[in-house]
Design an enzyme around this catalytic site. Structure first.
Site, PDB file in Angstrom:
ATOM      1  N   ASP A   1      37.204  86.148  56.463  1.00  0.00           N
ATOM      2  CA  ASP A   1      37.876  86.649  57.710  1.00  0.00           C
ATOM      3  C   ASP A   1      37.726  87.995  58.314  1.00  0.00           C
ATOM      4  O   ASP A   1      37.904  88.986  57.220  1.00  0.00           O
ATOM      5  CB  ASP A   1      39.351  86.180  57.498  1.00  0.00           C
ATOM      6  CG  ASP A   1      40.224  86.154  58.611  1.00  0.00           C
ATOM      7  OD1 ASP A   1      40.049  87.327  59.544  1.00  0.00           O
ATOM      8  OD2 ASP A   1      40.799  85.287  58.942  1.00  0.00           O
TER       9      ASP A   1
ATOM     10  N   SER B   1      39.128  86.113  63.809  1.00  0.00           N
ATOM     11  CA  SER B   1      39.741  84.880  63.384  1.00  0.00           C
ATOM     12  C   SER B   1      40.199  84.129  64.446  1.00  0.00           C
ATOM     13  O   SER B   1      39.196  83.505  65.228  1.00  0.00           O
ATOM     14  CB  SER B   1      40.953  85.337  62.324  1.00  0.00           C
ATOM     15  OG  SER B   1      41.152  84.207  61.643  1.00  0.00           O
TER      16      SER B   1
END
Length: 328
Positions: free
Chosen positions: A200, A49
């Site tokens: 993610d 991320s």
């Protein structure tokens, strides 16, 4: 003393809180305050991320100061590309039709421009190694990019993806697809032909500090992990819209926050502790894209202070990785 002032770096995800990671990098590069333990070259880099953004920017040939400058001067609110109607209307339409409030195109184009559209092959040719973490929620698998990409196609009729030719900006966009906030990426699984939804990496591994560890030899340089502590969860900046979609969306955001926290706690062992720089994120939220300049400066300072404390106490003789290997 750190040999050759080289190290590998692993960066945790955390949305806009990732600015603190850049502050820590600046302090690690400070040769005046840390003449023996400063890092001038990051050889292998990995992240999830926001950590993927930092790792990728370093891997594409940029310095710690340049990384801090880029992230510190960026207006994160520009990445909230809801479309017509703003968050409550445009975002809601995106969430209903594409499973994410923001499209993510503005971020993708911004990052691609800043790294000159480099591929994983470009990084490899420069003598560096980059690993980014994403999650295939359709198959329930953690993806390590670029390695895992060879199992997918961009379209049903295309050839399997060439990992080395894959654009880094595309991989970072996958890794930072915060569920419900950014629209997920879809790829075709090469063997089954089933469309996979990629989100993610923090869903399964928000802090892959183990990723460069090997069992058959002692490392010649340390791997340092940069871990964000505290801050508000992923739903803090989009509560109104999530609540408008009822308990399924609220529960989904809570599950994402819980899984990332659980994984981090699982990896708190001696081998992780001795090489991890913990950085306070205060009370800043993961998706608090409208941070003030004061909040940005606080995050940078928090990273610098945490890194200074870590390096002043770091003892190479105590270093051990997840395979029990010590530094040569």
């Amino acid at each position: 003393m750190m040999q050759s002032h080289q190290a590998d770096g692993v960066f945790q995800g955390g949305g806009v809180k990732g600015l603190a990671l850049a502050g820590a990098l600046e302090e690690f590069a400070n040769s005046e305050r840390h003449p023996e333990n400063n890092v001038q070259q990051w050889v292998q880099l990995a992240g999830t991320s926001a950590g993927a953004i930092v790792a990728a920017y370093l891997a594409t040939g940029h310095t710690a100061a340049e990384t801090a400058g880029l992230i510190g001067q960026t207006d994160f609110s520009e990445f909230e590309d809801w479309g017509p109607g703003g968050k409550l209307l445009g975002g809601a339409i995106n969430l209903a039709g594409h499973h994410g409030l923001a499209r993510g195109k503005v971020f993708h184009d911004w990052f691609r421009g800043h790294i000159n559209d480099q591929t994983f092959g470009d990084v490899h040719s420069a003598g560096r190694n980059l690993k980014l973490i994403a999650t295939d929620i359709t198959r329930g698998e953690m993806l390590v990019l670029p390695d895992s990409l060879s199992s997918y196609r961009l379209t049903e009729d295309s050839a399997p993806i060439d990992p080395m030719g894959f654009p880094i900006a595309d991989a970072v966009r996958m890794s930072m697809s915060i569920p419900y906030f950014f629209q997920p990426i879809q790829l075709i699984h090469a063997q089954t032909g089933v469309t996979s939804t990629i989100v993610d990496g923090g869903v399964l591994s928000n802090f892959p500090v183990w990723i460069f560890d090997v069992e058959d030899r002692d490392p010649t340089r340390p791997t340092f992990g940069f871990k964000l502590i505290g801050g508000k969860d992923v739903g803090s900046g989009m509560g109104k819209v999530i609540k408008a979609f009822g308990w399924p969306a609220e529960m989904g955001a809570s599950i994402f926050h819980t899984t990332t926290g659980a994984w981090d706690k699982y990896w708190v062992s001696h081998s992780t502790y001795v090489r991890t720089c913990p950085i306070s994120a205060g009370d800043i939220g993961t998706t608090e894209f409208d941070m003030t300049d004061a909040q940005k400066q606080w995050l940078l300072s928090s990273g610098q202070q945490a890194a200074g404390t870590f390096l002043s106490q770091w003892d190479p003789s105590q270093y051990v990785n997840s395979s029990g290997r010590k530094l040569q």
